[in-house]
Every structure is written in C-alpha cells, then in structure tokens.
Design a protein around this motif. Structure first.
Motif, PDB file in Angstrom:
ATOM      1  N   GLU A  58     -70.574  91.993  -1.625  1.00  0.00           N
ATOM      2  CA  GLU A  58     -70.873  93.369  -1.218  1.00  0.00           C
ATOM      3  C   GLU A  58     -69.933  94.351  -1.898  1.00  0.00           C
ATOM      4  OE1 GLU A  58     -70.447  93.375   3.000  1.00  0.00           O
ATOM      5  OE2 GLU A  58     -71.896  91.789   3.272  1.00  0.00           O
ATOM      6  N   THR A  59     -68.723  93.922  -2.221  1.00  0.00           N
ATOM      7  CA  THR A  59     -67.745  94.800  -2.862  1.00  0.00           C
ATOM      8  C   THR A  59     -67.833  94.706  -4.380  1.00  0.00           C
ATOM      9  OG1 THR A  59     -66.046  93.083  -2.802  1.00  0.00           O
ATOM     10  CG2 THR A  59     -66.141  94.618  -0.937  1.00  0.00           C
ATOM     11  N   GLY A  60     -68.841  94.013  -4.901  1.00  0.00           N
ATOM     12  CA  GLY A  60     -69.013  93.890  -6.336  1.00  0.00           C
ATOM     13  C   GLY A  60     -68.307  92.683  -6.929  1.00  0.00           C
ATOM     14  N   GLN A  61     -67.600  91.933  -6.109  1.00  0.00           N
ATOM     15  CA  GLN A  61     -66.905  90.747  -6.586  1.00  0.00           C
ATOM     16  C   GLN A  61     -67.887  89.594  -6.695  1.00  0.00           C
ATOM     17  OE1 GLN A  61     -63.653  90.011  -3.918  1.00  0.00           O
ATOM     18  NE2 GLN A  61     -62.335  89.320  -5.552  1.00  0.00           N
ATOM     19  N   THR A  62     -67.837  88.860  -7.793  1.00  0.00           N
ATOM     20  CA  THR A  62     -68.720  87.704  -7.930  1.00  0.00           C
ATOM     21  C   THR A  62     -67.986  86.405  -7.639  1.00  0.00           C
ATOM     22  OG1 THR A  62     -68.236  87.579 -10.290  1.00  0.00           O
ATOM     23  CG2 THR A  62     -70.188  88.825  -9.629  1.00  0.00           C
ATOM     24  N   ALA A  63     -66.665  86.402  -7.802  1.00  0.00           N
ATOM     25  CA  ALA A  63     -65.875  85.198  -7.549  1.00  0.00           C
ATOM     26  C   ALA A  63     -64.463  85.606  -7.161  1.00  0.00           C
ATOM     27  CB  ALA A  63     -65.841  84.307  -8.780  1.00  0.00           C
ATOM     28  N   LYS A  64     -63.781  84.709  -6.472  1.00  0.00           N
ATOM     29  CA  LYS A  64     -62.393  84.940  -6.108  1.00  0.00           C
ATOM     30  C   LYS A  64     -61.582  83.724  -6.536  1.00  0.00           C
ATOM     31  CE  LYS A  64     -59.301  86.415  -2.477  1.00  0.00           C
ATOM     32  NZ  LYS A  64     -59.135  86.816  -1.098  1.00  0.00           N
ATOM     33  N   TRP A 102     -56.082  64.413 -13.891  1.00  0.00           N
ATOM     34  CA  TRP A 102     -54.933  65.303 -14.024  1.00  0.00           C
ATOM     35  C   TRP A 102     -53.714  64.515 -14.451  1.00  0.00           C
ATOM     36  CZ3 TRP A 102     -56.994  64.475  -9.065  1.00  0.00           C
ATOM     37  CH2 TRP A 102     -56.198  63.762  -8.172  1.00  0.00           C
ATOM     38  N   GLN A 103     -52.739  65.236 -14.965  1.00  0.00           N
ATOM     39  CA  GLN A 103     -51.480  64.658 -15.395  1.00  0.00           C
ATOM     40  C   GLN A 103     -50.354  65.230 -14.542  1.00  0.00           C
ATOM     41  OE1 GLN A 103     -51.150  62.276 -17.850  1.00  0.00           O
ATOM     42  NE2 GLN A 103     -53.389  62.287 -17.789  1.00  0.00           N
ATOM     43  N   LYS A 104     -49.251  64.546 -14.547  1.00  0.00           N
ATOM     44  CA  LYS A 104     -48.082  64.999 -13.801  1.00  0.00           C
ATOM     45  C   LYS A 104     -47.690  66.393 -14.297  1.00  0.00           C
ATOM     46  CE  LYS A 104     -43.433  63.580 -12.593  1.00  0.00           C
ATOM     47  NZ  LYS A 104     -42.404  62.553 -12.748  1.00  0.00           N
ATOM     48  N   GLY A 105     -47.502  67.306 -13.359  1.00  0.00           N
ATOM     49  CA  GLY A 105     -47.109  68.672 -13.689  1.00  0.00           C
ATOM     50  C   GLY A 105     -48.252  69.661 -13.790  1.00  0.00           C
ATOM     51  N   ASP A 106     -49.510  69.197 -13.764  1.00  0.00           N
ATOM     52  CA  ASP A 106     -50.654  70.107 -13.853  1.00  0.00           C
ATOM     53  C   ASP A 106     -50.781  70.942 -12.581  1.00  0.00           C
ATOM     54  OD1 ASP A 106     -51.318  69.201 -16.338  1.00  0.00           O
ATOM     55  OD2 ASP A 106     -52.978  67.942 -15.682  1.00  0.00           O
ATOM     56  N   GLY A 107     -51.259  72.166 -12.735  1.00  0.00           N
ATOM     57  CA  GLY A 107     -51.488  73.056 -11.611  1.00  0.00           C
ATOM     58  C   GLY A 107     -52.913  72.924 -11.087  1.00  0.00           C
ATOM     59  N   VAL A 108     -53.149  73.447  -9.879  1.00  0.00           N
ATOM     60  CA  VAL A 108     -54.461  73.353  -9.240  1.00  0.00           C
ATOM     61  C   VAL A 108     -54.957  74.766  -8.947  1.00  0.00           C
ATOM     62  CG1 VAL A 108     -55.759  72.432  -7.293  1.00  0.00           C
ATOM     63  CG2 VAL A 108     -53.777  71.184  -8.158  1.00  0.00           C
ATOM     64  N   LYS A 109     -56.196  75.053  -9.387  1.00  0.00           N
ATOM     65  CA  LYS A 109     -56.801  76.363  -9.140  1.00  0.00           C
ATOM     66  C   LYS A 109     -58.176  76.175  -8.519  1.00  0.00           C
ATOM     67  CE  LYS A 109     -54.308  78.542 -12.791  1.00  0.00           C
ATOM     68  NZ  LYS A 109     -53.880  79.847 -12.979  1.00  0.00           N
ATOM     69  N   TYR A 110     -58.539  77.128  -7.691  1.00  0.00           N
ATOM     70  CA  TYR A 110     -59.837  77.124  -7.017  1.00  0.00           C
ATOM     71  C   TYR A 110     -60.540  78.432  -7.350  1.00  0.00           C
ATOM     72  CZ  TYR A 110     -57.373  73.714  -4.116  1.00  0.00           C
ATOM     73  OH  TYR A 110     -56.638  72.647  -3.676  1.00  0.00           O
ATOM     74  N   SER A 111     -61.851  78.373  -7.469  1.00  0.00           N
ATOM     75  CA  SER A 111     -62.647  79.574  -7.677  1.00  0.00           C
ATOM     76  C   SER A 111     -63.844  79.517  -6.738  1.00  0.00           C
ATOM     77  CB  SER A 111     -63.117  79.650  -9.130  1.00  0.00           C
ATOM     78  OG  SER A 111     -63.944  80.779  -9.307  1.00  0.00           O
TER      79      SER A 111
END
Length: 127
Positions: A58-64, A102-111
């Motif tokens: 509703e605010t124009g955002q398609t993903a967070k 994944w490898q040791k030290g990799d980061g995790v992101k969510y969308s």
C-alpha cells in the motif's frame, strides 16, 4: 618392541578419530546455523504480520530486506550474523524456501515480497 607396537596402535586410532571428531563438530555448527536461520525467518514473519499495514504494498513498497544479526534479531542493519559451519547440503529448507549452501563467515539475508507473500533467504551475500 611391545612399547613401539602400542604407540603405533595409539597413533593409528588417533589418526582415525580426529577427522571423525572434526566432521561431528562441523555438523553441530551447521545445526546451530540452521536453527538461527529458522529463528530469523520466524522473526521476519512476525515483523511482517505485526506491521502489515505499515510496510505493505500500500505504501508502494514491493519488498522489504532484513539481515540476521548476531543477537538473533532481524533488522535492516546491525551486526550481521556470521555462519559457523561449512554446509555443502543444498537441500536445506526453511519455511518452504530453499536456503542452499553456505561457508563459514557468510551472512544471512531475508527478503519479503509483498506481492507473493513469500520470504527469500540468501546466505553468503555478505560477511
């Protein structure tokens, strides 16, 4: 002579035990990473459901976008969580989403995609 044979047998047993122990230690680290990724997924869904009207399409955002932090929270910033183990199994699923390797030290992101209502989990996009 007997003492040399005993020492040789002990050395062989140690040579067999060390790789087994290292493998078990990595499996434990992978299990920790999976648990943290699952907890992060739950936090993302809780945030999306709590703030449904504020952050929706509703605010124009398609993903967070979210980042898993070291304290287990998920935010847009913060101190990123670094994976502890080396996972080579690409069949890990969390909430129906493929996590991948994944490898040791990799980061995790969510969308979170507001159009589909699905969360995409990417591991390894940053450290």
């Amino acid at each position: 002579m007997e003492m040399l044979i005993v020492v040789a047998i002990i050395a062989i047993l140690i040579a067999i035990a060390i790789p087994t122990f290292a493998s078990s230690l990595n499996k434990a680290r992978i299990a920790t990473d999976e648990a943290n990724i699952r907890a992060g997924y739950a936090s993302v869904m809780a945030d999306v459901l709590t703030n449904e009207g504020e952050n929706s399409g509703e605010t124009g955002q398609t993903a967070k976008e979210y980042t898993l932090n070291t304290d287990g929270s998920v935010t847009a910033g913060g101190t990123a969580y670094a994976c502890k183990g080396n996972n080579t199994d690409a069949t890990v699923k969390v909430g129906g989403a493929d996590v991948g390797v994944w490898q040791k030290g990799d980061g995790v992101k969510y969308s979170y995609d507001y159009a589909t209502g699905k969360v995409t989990i990417s591991v390894g996009d940053g450290k």
